[in-house]
Design an enzyme around this catalytic site. Structure first.
Site, short mmCIF file in Angstrom:
data_model
loop_
_atom_site.label_atom_id
_atom_site.label_comp_id
_atom_site.label_asym_id
_atom_site.label_seq_id
_atom_site.Cartn_x
_atom_site.Cartn_y
_atom_site.Cartn_z
N LYS A 1 0.11 75.24 127.69
CA LYS A 1 1.64 76.05 127.51
C LYS A 1 2.00 74.90 126.64
O LYS A 1 2.69 74.81 125.84
CB LYS A 1 2.58 76.39 128.99
CG LYS A 1 2.40 77.56 129.85
CD LYS A 1 3.62 77.93 130.46
CE LYS A 1 3.03 79.11 131.35
NZ LYS A 1 3.69 79.64 131.63
N SER B 1 6.94 83.67 134.85
CA SER B 1 7.30 82.28 134.11
C SER B 1 8.66 82.89 133.09
O SER B 1 8.84 81.83 132.24
CB SER B 1 5.96 81.38 133.87
OG SER B 1 4.98 82.54 132.48
#
Length: 815
Positions: free
Chosen positions: A738, A695
């Site tokens: 996140k 990511s």
């Protein structure tokens, strides 16, 4: 289970007599093995097991000798007899406790010359000892006749000794091994006597020694016979007493006072009401008939009674009626748990289907996967409470034996059923809620794989006929509702995972932790510490500080421990000063009681000079986090360096990002060969923390483009997404955590993959994210336009043609 097939002695490798041989040593306690004798040996000590395994790998030959004392577990050279027997292994059986049952045959006498240690066992250099005086045939024949007569007399007195052992001897060589065989069959010889026989090489001396021993044994046996005759009278008296006792028992039975018979009758009556299966009923009746014929205190009777007690203690028909009320179930779930909307919806769905359809017998097998402390175990209790069922728990952490699930067979001493049957007995009904806790932490060893044993338990098509080794009969588990928990789904074996309906529990947000603390943790701890709300006040600002600066977890266990610590500190103040009646915490008092800040936020560089710097978002087991990725371009020869303890996947993302930039070098105003003259260094701070995952791909590309083009990235902007060689941005996971990390670090603009748009819609149902400016992208071009304050792409120059040149071209065309 046999681990080695029997081998014939003729095929065993024989060392030449008189030449030294190096063999593994097997020390024995109270046992002497003589040549040509075959004895079973139980090998349990680690050094002995290793010696046997070494011999099996080679020529099956080893040196066997006896210990001078049986109390020594790890014998040395001083503790062993130097004379022993070179032997060969015929067969090895592996026992359930890990020991070995070895069948060994003595080959010839041998003597140790030298000791040495080798791979965890003792190794010796030994020399074979041949039998001497074989040429004295006349003397040997005379001594043999005496030995023959003595052994015949001994065999008449001892029924265990074979009488025909000495009949077939015709040659001197046969006298040699038959003499040793006689010594084996004289049962009462001491260890020292047998060792003396073993150490005597001279056949004549050996036969004389054995004759003396036989004379002594014959005298002892004749004396025992005389004593037995004297005791006969006393035995007859004892038999008379036994006969009268049995008559008394018969009379008591007629009077109905026989407790043993009465107990068996009561069991028979109880069995008729239990609703046992046909097979189970037959087994119980068989055991009861055996109990009728055995003394009640015999060992076999105890085993049979234990089996019958387990069968009769299990629930076979008793069932708890489900109290299905959707509103009540919602109240129970909301009362005990904050948030967890998806999980609650799935449980309510099951209850609704159960209430609507009477034919829905199979219960779902749920697997709650989430980090520690998010309420998996307590959620299972709430499910049982909302159904009105009995709740029992099995902890599977560290279980590595298949018998823990299926039980041990009754042939073993102290055998018990497995954990499944044990909790069914504890529950007392056939439809409890069973929690299989920490299912991802099972292991396996030589005793089997418990995860494989659970396949039958958790398969609705098979658990109707679940068979425990102890019960040895089928038991129906189809009405049981199984709920399993795990921290990491990847650690669950796939065949087991395929049978589970997995529900993921993510970590709590800061807002959720605050509400959980106010609604659940504070009231519970106030009650435990006998405090009131007026005596102990914890303002929201202080509580938020405890959550953000003193805990770093997905759940609330550490938070509860800190709240309890603050209450203990408050109680300490009450006891020191009686005038203090209440405590209202502030930030100064909290820092004094809890100490300095434990977890500090990652410091971000929010200055204007952000060349070679990009901010990314990461997922961890304890929530989300922010990573600043740094890139530096130096004069060099095209080397690339990655630091910060990066995993393989993250390193591959960096390589893919660099290849993407090289393929579009001209668009960034770079030479196509820029990588040949520059060294690139990519670093992610907090180097002691391992990092991995794809990511960070777009973040790495943004940092590299910034460093190569010498252009600064925007502040207060973070991003996450996987990048491909063609610049496409792919979806990522852990999005909720996140976004929470971005909010905690005051980041306002977040770049996300377009493929994660639906995930954001799901997150918006659980938490408000209006304060975040979310930008969805499909490729790196869109990312770079958002990341930089100025355009990083170089426009193509169009060459302008002068007016005079145009006129010349027209003139040429006319001609």
């Amino acid at each position: 289970m046999a681990v080695s097939e029997p081998s014939k002695t003729e095929n065993t490798h024989i060392h030449p007599e008189g030449e030294p041989a190096t063999l593994p040593l097997l020390p024995l306690k109270n046992v002497v093995i003589l040549p040509k004798s075959i004895i079973p040996i139980i090998v349990g000590r680690p050094l002995s097991i290793k010696a046997v395994e070494y011999a099996l790998k080679n020529d099956r030959t080893l040196f066997i000798t006896s210990q001078k004392s049986q109390n020594i577990e790890n014998p040395t050279e001083k503790d062993l007899f130097a004379y022993g027997t070179r032997s060969t292994i015929l067969q090895v059986m592996r026992m359930p406790n890990g020991a070995l049952k070895v069948l060994a045959e003595g080959i010839c006498r041998s003597k140790i010359e030298k000791f040495s240690h080798h791979e965890g066992f003792i190794q010796v250099n030994c020399t074979d000892l041949p039998t001497t005086s074989l040429n004295k045939e006349i003397k040997l024949e005379a001594v043999w006749r005496q030995l023959y007569k003595l052994y015949t007399d001994y065999a008449q007195l001892d029924e265990k000794a074979p009488a025909d052992l000495v009949d077939a001897v015709k040659a001197v060589q046969e006298m040699d091994y038959v003499t040793d065989t006689i010594a084996v069959h004289v049962t009462n010889l001491s260890l020292e006597d047998r060792q003396k026989i073993l150490e005597t090489q001279d056949l004549e001396k050996r036969m004389f020694t054995l004759c003396d021993m036989l004379k002594k044994e014959i005298a002892i046996l004749k004396t025992e016979q005389r004593i037995r005759g004297r005791v006969q009278t006393q035995v007859e008296k004892s038999q008379r007493e036994y006969y009268l006792t049995e008559q008394m028992k018969a009379i008591q039975k007629e009077l109905g006072r026989d407790d043993h018979a009465e107990d068996i009758d009561q069991i028979r009556k109880k069995v008729k009401t239990l609703g046992l299966s046909k097979d189970a009923l037959e087994k119980v009746e068989k055991e009861l008939r055996r109990l009728d014929q055995m003394p009640p205190l015999s060992s076999e009777a105890v085993v049979s009674r234990n089996y019958v007690d387990w069968i009769t203690a299990l629930p076979w028909k008793k069932i708890t009626k489900d109290k299905i009320s959707l509103m009540q179930a919602e109240r129970i779930l909301d009362k005990n748990h904050f948030g967890l909307k998806k999980i609650k919806e799935r449980i309510i769905e099951f209850l609704a289907a159960k209430k609507f359809s009477k034919n829905l017998e199979r219960s779902p097998i749920l697997c709650l996967v989430g980090p520690p402390g998010v309420g998996k175990t307590s959620l299972a209790k709430s499910v049982a409470e909302s159904l009105g069922r009995t709740f029992v728990r099995i902890s599977l952490g560290g279980v590595r034996d298949e018998a823990e699930i299926r039980g041990h067979r009754r042939t073993y001493i102290g055998a018990l059923p497995g954990k499944i049957i044990q909790v069914m007995k504890k529950a007392g009904v056939t439809n409890p809620v069973i929690l299989l806790d920490e299912i991802d932490k099972m292991s396996q060893d030589i005793h089997g794989d418990p995860a494989a044993a659970l396949l039958e338990v958790l398969d609705p098509e098979q658990n109707k006929l679940f068979t425990d080794h102890f019960l040895d009969t089928e038991y129906d588990l189809s009405k049981v509702m199984f709920i399993t928990t795990a921290n990491v789904a990847e650690h669950i074996p796939y065949p087991l995972y395929d049978r589970l309906e997995v529900l993921y529990l993510s970590g709590y947000t800061e807002e959720e932790k605050r509400e959980i603390a106010k609604q659940f943790l504070l009231p519970r701890n106030l009650k435990e510490h006998s405090l009131t709300k007026q005596q102990f006040k914890l303002p929201d600002t202080v509580l938020d500080m405890v959550i953000t600066e003193y805990t770093k977890e997905s759940g609330v266990r550490q938070l509860e421990r800190l709240i309890a610590k603050l209450m203990r500190k408050a109680i300490q103040q009450f006891l020191k000063d009686k005038k203090i009646k209440k405590v209202s915490l502030n930030q100064e008092t909290m820092k004094e009681w809890l100490g300095n800040v434990t977890f500090k936020k990652t410091s971000l560089n929010q200055t204007k000079e952000r060349i070679g710097l990009a901010t990314g978002l990461a997922w961890t087991e304890v929530g989300g986090d922010v990573l600043e990725i740094e890139a530096s371009v130096l004069p060099g020869k095209g080397n690339s360096t990655l630091t910060g303890q990066l995993g393989e996947v993250m390193q591959e993302s960096a390589q893919a990002g660099l290849s993407y930039i090289r393929s579009r070098a001209s668009k960034f105003g770079l030479k196509n060969t820029f990588h040949n003259t520059k060294d690139i260094h990519i670093h992610i701070p907090e180097g002691a923390t391992p990092k991995d995952g794809p990511s960070a791909g777009i973040t790495i590309v943004a940092a590299l483009v910034s460093a190569l083009t010498n252009k600064s990235t925007k502040a207060n902007l973070a991003m996450t997404g996987e990048v491909t060689l063609q610049g496409r941005v792919l979806a990522i996971g852990g999005l909720k955590e996140k976004l929470l990390a971005a909010r905690q670090h005051n980041l306002t603009t977040i770049i996300l993959p377009e493929e994660n748009r639906d995930d954001v819609l799901e997150i918006e149902r659980e938490m408000k994210i209006d304060d975040l400016n979310l930008k969805f992208v499909q490729n790196m071009d869109e990312v770079l336009k958002l990341v930089f304050n100025e355009n990083v792409f170089v426009k193509k120059r169009i060459k302008k043609t002068s007016t005079s040149t145009k006129r010349k071209k027209r003139a040429v065309k006319k001609k």
